[in-house]
Design an enzyme around this catalytic site. Structure first.
Site, PDB file in Angstrom:
ATOM      1  N   ARG A   1      -9.215   1.115   5.877  1.00  0.00           N
ATOM      2  CA  ARG A   1      -8.632  -0.237   5.873  1.00  0.00           C
ATOM      3  C   ARG A   1      -9.069  -0.926   7.156  1.00  0.00           C
ATOM      4  O   ARG A   1      -9.100  -0.309   8.220  1.00  0.00           O
ATOM      5  CB  ARG A   1      -7.101  -0.176   5.787  1.00  0.00           C
TER       6      ARG A   1
ATOM      7  N   ASP B   1      -7.614  -2.912   9.032  1.00  0.00           N
ATOM      8  CA  ASP B   1      -6.602  -2.949  10.103  1.00  0.00           C
ATOM      9  C   ASP B   1      -6.416  -1.588  10.774  1.00  0.00           C
ATOM     10  O   ASP B   1      -5.541  -1.416  11.603  1.00  0.00           O
ATOM     11  CB  ASP B   1      -5.270  -3.465   9.549  1.00  0.00           C
ATOM     12  N   ARG B   2      -7.281  -0.609  10.400  1.00  0.00           N
ATOM     13  CA  ARG B   2      -7.250   0.761  10.945  1.00  0.00           C
ATOM     14  C   ARG B   2      -6.034   1.553  10.464  1.00  0.00           C
ATOM     15  O   ARG B   2      -5.882   2.717  10.838  1.00  0.00           O
ATOM     16  CB  ARG B   2      -7.280   0.787  12.486  1.00  0.00           C
ATOM     17  N   LEU B   3      -5.202   0.943   9.670  1.00  0.00           N
ATOM     18  CA  LEU B   3      -4.061   1.695   9.133  1.00  0.00           C
ATOM     19  C   LEU B   3      -4.505   2.321   7.811  1.00  0.00           C
ATOM     20  O   LEU B   3      -4.046   1.957   6.731  1.00  0.00           O
ATOM     21  CB  LEU B   3      -2.846   0.771   8.965  1.00  0.00           C
ATOM     22  N   HIS B   4      -5.463   3.219   7.955  1.00  0.00           N
ATOM     23  CA  HIS B   4      -6.099   3.816   6.777  1.00  0.00           C
ATOM     24  C   HIS B   4      -5.077   4.583   5.936  1.00  0.00           C
ATOM     25  O   HIS B   4      -4.073   5.072   6.453  1.00  0.00           O
ATOM     26  CB  HIS B   4      -7.213   4.760   7.221  1.00  0.00           C
TER      27      HIS B   4
END
Ligand SMILES: Cc1cc2nc3c(=O)[nH]c(=O)nc-3n(C[C@H](O)[C@H](O)[C@H](O)COP(=O)(O)O)c2cc1C
Length: 195
Positions: A171, A173-176
């Site tokens: 993702r 936003d790095r909030l995988h």
């Protein structure tokens, strides 16, 4: 898209692999980590050549470094990254040798040059120089002439039987998304991990 919770991870990875075939340069490339009995790890890329309910199959020289490590410590971990899809698969578990019939069936699909190379290359051993390898290839090619190049006894498949599989989705936003499936009885327990 995050897969629905509670599904069979093998089926999900099969679906991801199918999508990767359409877009990735080498969709079957997977990093395979093995280790010595005292826990010294090593990793290399191999090709995923079979994926079903039994596990993940790959083929190699059984006297290679990975072959020796698997002989002494039959556990492994794999990671596959499909950059084009922003997806990663990880799996870990016990490793078993595939049957001779299965190795033969795969061997039969390999081009003659690949078969000769498998016979000629003492995989993972030190060579004097490049010429030594070329000489070995020429010798093997001459030995078999026009005959069929048979499956070497030192070559075959392994299957990683996963007791855990993780599906990771990128993702921006790095909030995988990370879903880890852990084998439990006949099924799988799924948990969400922090990215
Ligand atoms: C894309 C790619 C695919 C590869 N596929 C295989 C394979 O299926 N089997 C194999 O033995 N080596 C394969 N190799 C070579 C391995 O990475 C490695 O060099 C070799 O197996 C020796 O590893 P070892 O010394 O740790 O046993 C592949 C390499 C790359 C880059």
């Amino acid at each position: 898209m995050i897969p629905p919770m509670g599904n069979d991870p093998i089926v999900l990875v099969q679906a991801w692999l199918e999508e990767a075939r359409a877009v990735a340069g080498e969709p079957h490339a997977m990093t395979l980590a093995t280790a010595t009995p005292d826990g010294r790890p090593s990793a290399r890329v191999v090709l995923l050549r079979g994926l079903d309910e039994r596990g993940l199959a790959f083929f190699t020289n059984r006297t290679s470094r990975k072959g020796h490590e698997l002989g002494e410590n039959p556990r492994a971990a794999i990671a596959i990254h499909w950059w084009e899809l922003g997806r990663q698969v990880r799996a870990e578990g016990a490793v078993e040798e595939v049957s001779a019939e299965e190795s033969s069936a795969y061997w039969a699909t390999r081009p003659r040059g690949s078969r000769i190379a498998a016979w000629a290359s003492p995989q993972s051993q030190a060579l004097g120089d490049r010429d030594e390898l070329e000489r070995r290839v020429a010798e093997v090619a001459e030995r078999f002439g026009d005959e069929d190049v048979p499956l070497p006894t030192f070559w075959g498949g392994y299957r990683l039987v996963p007791d855990a599989v993780e599906l990771w989705t990128h993702r921006d936003d790095r909030l995988h998304d990370r879903l880890r499936y852990v084998r439990e009885g006949d099924g799988w327990r799924v948990e969400r991990l922090a990215p």
